[in-house]
Design a protein around this motif. Structure first.
Motif, PDB file in Angstrom:
ATOM      1  N   ILE A   1      25.794  25.938  31.962  1.00 51.03           N
ATOM      2  CA  ILE A   1      25.522  27.019  33.112  1.00 51.03           C
ATOM      3  C   ILE A   1      25.048  28.301  32.388  1.00 51.03           C
ATOM      4  CG2 ILE A   1      26.766  28.533  34.617  1.00 51.03           C
ATOM      5  CD1 ILE A   1      28.256  26.196  35.535  1.00 51.03           C
ATOM      6  N   ALA A   2      25.820  28.698  31.352  1.00 53.45           N
ATOM      7  CA  ALA A   2      25.261  29.835  30.461  1.00 53.45           C
ATOM      8  C   ALA A   2      23.986  29.689  29.918  1.00 53.45           C
ATOM      9  CB  ALA A   2      26.245  30.034  29.117  1.00 53.45           C
ATOM     10  N   ARG A   3      23.415  28.514  29.846  1.00 50.23           N
ATOM     11  CA  ARG A   3      22.066  28.283  29.147  1.00 50.23           C
ATOM     12  C   ARG A   3      21.001  28.979  30.127  1.00 50.23           C
ATOM     13  NH1 ARG A   3      19.445  27.578  24.362  1.00 50.23           N
ATOM     14  NH2 ARG A   3      17.303  26.595  25.032  1.00 50.23           N
ATOM     15  N   HIS A   4      21.224  28.874  31.556  1.00 50.59           N
ATOM     16  CA  HIS A   4      20.029  29.201  32.281  1.00 50.59           C
ATOM     17  C   HIS A   4      20.429  30.210  33.506  1.00 50.59           C
ATOM     18  CE1 HIS A   4      20.605  26.292  35.738  1.00 50.59           C
ATOM     19  NE2 HIS A   4      21.495  26.096  34.740  1.00 50.59           N
ATOM     20  N   LEU A   5      21.566  30.089  33.884  1.00 49.85           N
ATOM     21  CA  LEU A   5      22.358  31.306  35.024  1.00 49.85           C
ATOM     22  C   LEU A   5      22.869  32.410  34.404  1.00 49.85           C
ATOM     23  CD1 LEU A   5      23.752  28.641  37.327  1.00 49.85           C
ATOM     24  CD2 LEU A   5      21.427  29.527  37.300  1.00 49.85           C
ATOM     25  N   ARG A   6      22.414  33.648  35.134  1.00 49.15           N
ATOM     26  CA  ARG A   6      23.469  35.023  34.734  1.00 49.15           C
ATOM     27  C   ARG A   6      24.656  35.005  35.409  1.00 49.15           C
ATOM     28  NH1 ARG A   6      17.991  35.872  36.171  1.00 49.15           N
ATOM     29  NH2 ARG A   6      18.739  36.852  38.068  1.00 49.15           N
ATOM     30  N   VAL A   7      25.598  34.675  34.620  1.00 48.80           N
ATOM     31  CA  VAL A   7      27.019  34.642  35.284  1.00 48.80           C
ATOM     32  C   VAL A   7      27.743  35.375  34.270  1.00 48.80           C
ATOM     33  CG1 VAL A   7      28.881  33.172  35.660  1.00 48.80           C
ATOM     34  CG2 VAL A   7      26.633  32.051  36.010  1.00 48.80           C
ATOM     35  N   GLN A   8      28.486  36.317  34.751  1.00 48.61           N
ATOM     36  CA  GLN A   8      29.458  37.182  33.906  1.00 48.61           C
ATOM     37  C   GLN A   8      30.768  36.599  33.510  1.00 48.61           C
ATOM     38  OE1 GLN A   8      28.819  40.505  33.016  1.00 48.61           O
ATOM     39  NE2 GLN A   8      26.794  39.764  33.429  1.00 48.61           N
ATOM     40  N   ASN A   9      31.499  35.765  34.740  1.00 41.91           N
ATOM     41  CA  ASN A   9      32.802  35.254  34.189  1.00 41.91           C
ATOM     42  C   ASN A   9      32.791  33.900  34.918  1.00 41.91           C
ATOM     43  OD1 ASN A   9      34.078  37.706  32.972  1.00 41.91           O
ATOM     44  ND2 ASN A   9      33.658  38.546  35.146  1.00 41.91           N
ATOM     45  N   LEU A  10      33.098  32.676  34.069  1.00 44.54           N
ATOM     46  CA  LEU A  10      33.199  31.688  34.548  1.00 44.54           C
ATOM     47  C   LEU A  10      34.595  30.957  34.239  1.00 44.54           C
ATOM     48  CD1 LEU A  10      30.663  28.742  34.617  1.00 44.54           C
ATOM     49  CD2 LEU A  10      32.824  28.172  33.948  1.00 44.54           C
ATOM     50  N   ARG A  11      35.268  30.402  34.928  1.00 46.65           N
ATOM     51  CA  ARG A  11      36.550  29.528  34.575  1.00 46.65           C
ATOM     52  C   ARG A  11      36.714  28.207  35.348  1.00 46.65           C
ATOM     53  NH1 ARG A  11      41.655  33.502  34.736  1.00 46.65           N
ATOM     54  NH2 ARG A  11      42.445  32.386  33.201  1.00 46.65           N
ATOM     55  N   SER A  12      37.016  27.299  34.433  1.00 43.84           N
ATOM     56  CA  SER A  12      37.200  25.991  35.030  1.00 43.84           C
ATOM     57  C   SER A  12      38.640  25.240  35.068  1.00 43.84           C
ATOM     58  CB  SER A  12      36.262  25.080  33.919  1.00 43.84           C
ATOM     59  OG  SER A  12      34.833  25.386  34.090  1.00 43.84           O
ATOM     60  N   TRP A  13      38.765  24.651  36.098  1.00 40.13           N
ATOM     61  CA  TRP A  13      40.198  24.245  36.423  1.00 40.13           C
ATOM     62  C   TRP A  13      40.126  22.735  36.458  1.00 40.13           C
ATOM     63  CZ3 TRP A  13      43.532  28.228  35.824  1.00 40.13           C
ATOM     64  CH2 TRP A  13      42.921  29.612  35.932  1.00 40.13           C
ATOM     65  N   LEU A  14      41.176  22.047  36.137  1.00 40.98           N
ATOM     66  CA  LEU A  14      41.271  20.486  36.334  1.00 40.98           C
ATOM     67  C   LEU A  14      42.672  20.229  36.843  1.00 40.98           C
ATOM     68  CD1 LEU A  14      40.284  17.607  35.804  1.00 40.98           C
ATOM     69  CD2 LEU A  14      41.669  17.861  33.671  1.00 40.98           C
ATOM     70  N   THR A  15      42.865  19.133  37.736  1.00 46.79           N
ATOM     71  CA  THR A  15      44.311  19.120  38.366  1.00 46.79           C
ATOM     72  C   THR A  15      45.475  18.849  37.091  1.00 46.79           C
ATOM     73  OG1 THR A  15      43.283  16.790  38.628  1.00 46.79           O
ATOM     74  CG2 THR A  15      43.926  18.477  40.801  1.00 46.79           C
TER      75      THR A  15
ATOM     76  N   MET B   1      46.915  23.751  39.092  1.00 48.48           N
ATOM     77  CA  MET B   1      45.707  23.301  38.202  1.00 48.48           C
ATOM     78  C   MET B   1      45.932  24.091  36.777  1.00 48.48           C
ATOM     79  SD  MET B   1      43.482  22.118  40.597  1.00 48.48           S
ATOM     80  CE  MET B   1      41.952  22.255  39.760  1.00 48.48           C
ATOM     81  N   VAL B   2      45.102  23.536  35.729  1.00 51.53           N
ATOM     82  CA  VAL B   2      45.245  24.178  34.482  1.00 51.53           C
ATOM     83  C   VAL B   2      43.672  24.384  33.980  1.00 51.53           C
ATOM     84  CG1 VAL B   2      45.109  21.830  33.609  1.00 51.53           C
ATOM     85  CG2 VAL B   2      46.235  23.786  32.289  1.00 51.53           C
ATOM     86  N   GLU B   3      43.652  25.459  33.294  1.00 53.17           N
ATOM     87  CA  GLU B   3      42.218  25.820  32.922  1.00 53.17           C
ATOM     88  C   GLU B   3      41.832  24.906  31.873  1.00 53.17           C
ATOM     89  OE1 GLU B   3      39.642  29.882  32.034  1.00 53.17           O
ATOM     90  OE2 GLU B   3      41.828  29.859  31.804  1.00 53.17           O
ATOM     91  N   LEU B   4      40.826  24.276  32.111  1.00 52.41           N
ATOM     92  CA  LEU B   4      40.317  23.117  31.132  1.00 52.41           C
ATOM     93  C   LEU B   4      38.701  22.961  31.096  1.00 52.41           C
ATOM     94  CD1 LEU B   4      41.599  21.306  29.109  1.00 52.41           C
ATOM     95  CD2 LEU B   4      41.198  19.426  30.694  1.00 52.41           C
ATOM     96  N   PRO B   5      37.904  23.938  30.588  1.00 50.94           N
ATOM     97  CA  PRO B   5      36.663  24.069  30.610  1.00 50.94           C
ATOM     98  C   PRO B   5      36.027  22.809  29.842  1.00 50.94           C
ATOM     99  CG  PRO B   5      37.355  25.711  29.058  1.00 50.94           C
ATOM    100  CD  PRO B   5      38.646  25.023  29.724  1.00 50.94           C
ATOM    101  N   PHE B   6      34.899  22.218  30.368  1.00 45.30           N
ATOM    102  CA  PHE B   6      34.009  21.314  29.802  1.00 45.30           C
ATOM    103  C   PHE B   6      32.796  21.850  29.576  1.00 45.30           C
ATOM    104  CE2 PHE B   6      37.454  18.937  31.971  1.00 45.30           C
ATOM    105  CZ  PHE B   6      37.913  17.980  30.789  1.00 45.30           C
ATOM    106  N   SER B   7      31.741  20.741  29.442  1.00 43.73           N
ATOM    107  CA  SER B   7      30.383  21.267  28.945  1.00 43.73           C
ATOM    108  C   SER B   7      29.656  21.937  29.961  1.00 43.73           C
ATOM    109  CB  SER B   7      29.647  19.985  28.533  1.00 43.73           C
ATOM    110  OG  SER B   7      29.763  19.062  29.423  1.00 43.73           O
ATOM    111  N   GLU B   8      30.289  22.106  31.106  1.00 45.10           N
ATOM    112  CA  GLU B   8      29.479  22.913  32.201  1.00 45.10           C
ATOM    113  C   GLU B   8      29.455  24.512  31.789  1.00 45.10           C
ATOM    114  OE1 GLU B   8      33.736  23.710  32.552  1.00 45.10           O
ATOM    115  OE2 GLU B   8      32.465  21.735  32.525  1.00 45.10           O
ATOM    116  N   VAL B   9      30.459  24.832  31.143  1.00 49.91           N
ATOM    117  CA  VAL B   9      30.154  26.191  30.492  1.00 49.91           C
ATOM    118  C   VAL B   9      28.858  26.590  29.737  1.00 49.91           C
ATOM    119  CG1 VAL B   9      31.236  27.983  28.951  1.00 49.91           C
ATOM    120  CG2 VAL B   9      32.509  26.630  30.550  1.00 49.91           C
ATOM    121  N   ILE B  10      28.653  25.608  28.867  1.00 45.72           N
ATOM    122  CA  ILE B  10      27.490  25.521  27.845  1.00 45.72           C
ATOM    123  C   ILE B  10      26.222  25.499  28.834  1.00 45.72           C
ATOM    124  CG2 ILE B  10      26.157  24.486  25.805  1.00 45.72           C
ATOM    125  CD1 ILE B  10      29.118  25.846  25.532  1.00 45.72           C
TER     126      ILE B  10
END
Length: 333
Positions: free
Chosen positions: A219-233, A208-217
């Protein structure tokens, strides 16, 4: 879900594109009245009401949205189209949904249109497709109290056959990608990190390689998340970067490609980790039931949300996911 709906139509902007056609067909399958809108009349699907409006023609956009209750924007790059279509939707008193994977576009919608949408009494939902929306729903289903410390989102695609729109968006969107670190939006470190991930038997263990898309934006809009990392094959990234990779080809009667995907949203690591998982076919095609389900719910007289909202913020995430059981195999801990 009750089927008492507004008599207003669902407008699809970019109806002549690859994803737009899936959206039109899904709306028609559900018995909704559809208005297909695009910049080129020759590309709009037959059999539905068609209206022509370019993104820079304010009058034509306003006329195109007359009598519509929701507009679904499928025309990327959304950095170039979202603001104009949203502005027209607000003037028409019309809800708005899009399928952007572009972080900068989703962030701009939340920043620039939340107050205006509240004043107009309409809901604006960016990034409601496969990228952005699906991960947001899965994360919301996991975060039962609206809070989770560590999230990883891992996406396995057995192939990524990119559409013309995906390639144009990649060329246009040169904005640095962002992640969630310490509860704050931060620029993604470079070079991109890599790791292995064990998916189900269909995809197995993948690099996998780290590749964040619009889910970061979203999720951050309404959930209390400390750390988020997104991975794509990694193989998917290599495929989409290869200019010789062909576009998707229909493999069934619905026009879907043979592509298979698995999306895992994981809270925590190790033996105590909790997961929400979605599996299905064709990332472009599955965006259609996601956004049309949202549009159908927005057309209900009982829907009273307004402002710029993430998909999991606007609706009950678990109920929404279960409503898509015919196209998504979903499970969560």
């Amino acid at each position: 879900m009750t089927k008492e709906l507004s008599s207003k139509a669902v407008a699809v902007y970019g109806a002549g594109g690859h994803t737009g056609r899936f959206v039109v067909n899904e709306a028609l399958r559900r018995g909704l009245r559809v208005v297909a809108i695009g910049r080129d009349a020759s590309r709009l699907p037959a059999g539905v009401e068609a209206r022509v409006a370019s993104i820079d023609d304010v009058g034509a956009l306003d006329a195109a949205l007359q009598g519509c209750g929701v507009v679904i924007n499928c025309a990327g790059p959304f950095l170039d189209t979202a603001a104009a279509v949203i502005a027209a939707a607000l003037r028409a008193g019309c809800g708005y949904i899009d399928v952007t994977a572009e972080q900068a576009s989703a962030e701009a919608v939340f920043e620039n249109f939340d107050g205006r949408a509240r004043e107009a009494g309409v809901a604006i939902i960016p990034a409601a497709g496969f990228y952005g929306g699906l991960a947001d729903l899965l994360a919301t289903a996991l975060a039962t109290d609206g809070s989770v410390s560590e999230l990883n989102i891992a996406i396995a695609l057995d192939h990524w056959w990119p559409t013309e729109g995906t390639r144009k968006t990649g060329e246009r969107n040169q904005v640095p990608r962002v992640v969630l670190q310490g509860g704050q939006i931060a620029r993604m470190p470079t070079p991109a990190a890599q790791r292995d991930w064990a998916f189900s038997a269909v995809h197995g263990e993948q690099a996998m390689v780290e590749l964040p898309f619009s889910e970061v934006i979203t999720i951050a809009r309404h959930l209390r998340v400390q750390n988020l990392r997104s991975w794509l094959t990694l193989s998917s990234l290599q495929e989409i970067r290869d200019t010789t990779t062909p576009p998707p080809q229909a493999s069934d009667a619905q026009g879907r490609s043979a592509q298979r995907f698995e999306m895992v949203v994981q809270a925590g690591e190790g033996a105590t980790a909790r997961k929400a998982v979605a599996r299905g076919q064709d990332i472009y095609a599955v965006s259609a039931p996601l956004v049309v389900e949202a549009a159908e719910r927005m057309l209900q007289p009982s829907f009273d949300r307004s402002g710029a909202l993430a998909l999991g913020e606007a609706f009950d995430a678990k109920d929404f996911l279960l409503s898509l059981k015919d196209v998504l195999a979903v499970q969560w801990d």
